[in-house]
Design a protein around this motif. Structure first.
Motif, PDB file in Angstrom:
ATOM      1  N   ALA A   2       0.812  -1.195   0.000  1.00 33.62           N
ATOM      2  CA  ALA A   2       0.000   0.000   0.000  1.00 33.62           C
ATOM      3  C   ALA A   2       0.853   1.256   0.000  1.00 33.62           C
ATOM      4  O   ALA A   2       0.430   2.288  -0.521  1.00 33.62           O
ATOM      5  CB  ALA A   2      -0.925  -0.010   1.204  1.00 33.62           C
ATOM      6  N   GLY A   3       2.009   1.200   0.623  1.00 34.20           N
ATOM      7  CA  GLY A   3       2.846   2.375   0.717  1.00 34.20           C
ATOM      8  C   GLY A   3       4.310   2.001   0.629  1.00 34.20           C
ATOM      9  O   GLY A   3       4.666   0.847   0.420  1.00 34.20           O
ATOM     10  N   VAL A   4       5.168   3.004   0.828  1.00 33.99           N
ATOM     11  CA  VAL A   4       6.599   2.768   0.858  1.00 33.99           C
ATOM     12  C   VAL A   4       6.971   2.135   2.204  1.00 33.99           C
ATOM     13  O   VAL A   4       6.532   2.620   3.254  1.00 33.99           O
ATOM     14  CB  VAL A   4       7.371   4.089   0.675  1.00 33.99           C
ATOM     15  N   SER A   5       7.739   1.078   2.161  1.00 33.00           N
ATOM     16  CA  SER A   5       8.184   0.462   3.409  1.00 33.00           C
ATOM     17  C   SER A   5       9.707   0.533   3.496  1.00 33.00           C
ATOM     18  O   SER A   5      10.406   0.506   2.468  1.00 33.00           O
ATOM     19  CB  SER A   5       7.699  -0.984   3.515  1.00 33.00           C
ATOM     20  N   ILE A  26       6.434   1.964  -3.581  1.00 35.81           N
ATOM     21  CA  ILE A  26       5.079   1.633  -3.991  1.00 35.81           C
ATOM     22  C   ILE A  26       5.146   0.880  -5.320  1.00 35.81           C
ATOM     23  O   ILE A  26       5.899   1.272  -6.224  1.00 35.81           O
ATOM     24  CB  ILE A  26       4.225   2.906  -4.122  1.00 35.81           C
ATOM     25  N   HIS A  29       5.933   2.243  -9.068  1.00 32.91           N
ATOM     26  CA  HIS A  29       6.641   3.524  -9.095  1.00 32.91           C
ATOM     27  C   HIS A  29       8.046   3.320  -9.662  1.00 32.91           C
ATOM     28  O   HIS A  29       8.817   2.499  -9.172  1.00 32.91           O
ATOM     29  CB  HIS A  29       6.726   4.112  -7.680  1.00 32.91           C
ATOM     30  N   TYR A 103       5.983  10.054  -2.396  1.00 34.86           N
ATOM     31  CA  TYR A 103       5.358   9.459  -1.223  1.00 34.86           C
ATOM     32  C   TYR A 103       6.453   8.817  -0.382  1.00 34.86           C
ATOM     33  O   TYR A 103       7.269   8.044  -0.898  1.00 34.86           O
ATOM     34  CB  TYR A 103       4.301   8.428  -1.640  1.00 34.86           C
ATOM     35  N   GLY A 105       8.276   6.832   2.951  1.00 32.77           N
ATOM     36  CA  GLY A 105       8.194   5.740   3.899  1.00 32.77           C
ATOM     37  C   GLY A 105       8.366   6.261   5.320  1.00 32.77           C
ATOM     38  O   GLY A 105       8.587   7.451   5.532  1.00 32.77           O
TER      39      GLY A 105
ATOM     40  N   GLN B  45       3.826  12.642   5.558  1.00 30.52           N
ATOM     41  CA  GLN B  45       2.542  12.391   4.906  1.00 30.52           C
ATOM     42  C   GLN B  45       2.173  13.607   4.071  1.00 30.52           C
ATOM     43  O   GLN B  45       2.197  14.747   4.569  1.00 30.52           O
ATOM     44  CB  GLN B  45       1.450  12.109   5.938  1.00 30.52           C
TER      45      GLN B  45
END
Lengths: 113, 113
Positions: A2-5, A26, A29, A103, A105, B45
């Motif tokens: 779902a997002g940057v980790s 992501i 990307h 975006y 992390g 964010q």
């Protein structure tokens, strides 16, 4: 995902040791960025990847810092022979293409003793 | 040189009061502008962004920002703050043919009951 980790979330190391920080962008990307956030310097750009190539490494503070990206996805930032001034939060970001919304992390907090 | 300035290091506001955070930029042409929020121990964010068009931009969590070319500003506002808005806020910019973000120094917002 779902997002940057990023992993690890925290890393404590001794001066002179090498560390590796990982970023998983992501999905889909193509652009990936590393930034450093420290008390004295604020948020600083380190390096930018487009696919697997790094057209801009201008922000890397010394030759002890290197980064690679494989398969157009995961990136690793390596710091060799860590120094106390390397202590900071290392943030990774990704975007669907360069000059698009980035975006971020959660970051890796690095402490060098 | 391209830069982003946040004149206020720290702002304290009462819960329910309005909030305005200032951001000024210095770029040759109108950059892409962003506001990010960072809660303690968290990553950045995205609150909102401005690329072109309508100069009043709506974001998440009830925030809005107004782009003023004549003042080289992109100030962030919220009509009524909540205790959960306590965080650090960063203004950032990038030029249209660039990719690295330049960040302001950040403004820490404290919300008092």
């Amino acid at each position: 995902g779902a997002g940057v980790s990023q992993s690890p979330s925290n890393k404590v190391t001794e001066k002179g040791k090498d560390v590796e920080l990982r970023c998983d962008p992501i999905s889909g990307h193509t652009a990936l960025y590393w930034y450093r956030q420290s008390l004295g310097q604020g948020l600083e750009f380190l390096i930018y990847f487009q696919g697997n190539s790094a057209p801009d490494k201008s922000g890397l503070p010394s030759d002890r810092f290197s980064a690679e990206r494989t398969g157009g996805s995961v990136s690793t930032l390596t710091i060799q022979r860590t120094q106390q001034e390397d202590s900071a939060v290392y943030l990774c970001a990704s975007s669907s293409q360069g000059a698009d919304t980035q975006y971020f992390g959660p970051g890796t907090r690095l402490t060098v003793l | 040189a391209q830069s982003v300035t946040q004149p206020d290091i720290h702002i304290t506001v009462s819960e329910g009061a309005s909030l305005e955070l200032r951001c000024n930029y210095s770029y040759g042409a109108t950059p892409y502008l962003f506001w990010y929020v960072q809660s303690p121990g968290q990553g950045l964010q995205l609150l909102l962004k401005y690329f072109s068009g309508d100069t009043l931009v709506q974001g998440i969590k009830g925030f809005e920002a107004e782009f003023k070319r004549s003042q080289s500003s992109f100030n962030l506002r919220k009509p009524s703050v909540h205790w959960s808005d306590a965080a650090e806020y960063f203004c950032a910019a990038t030029s249209g043919n660039d990719y690295k973000l330049s960040f302001g120094a950040g403004t820490t917002v404290t919300v008092r009951a």
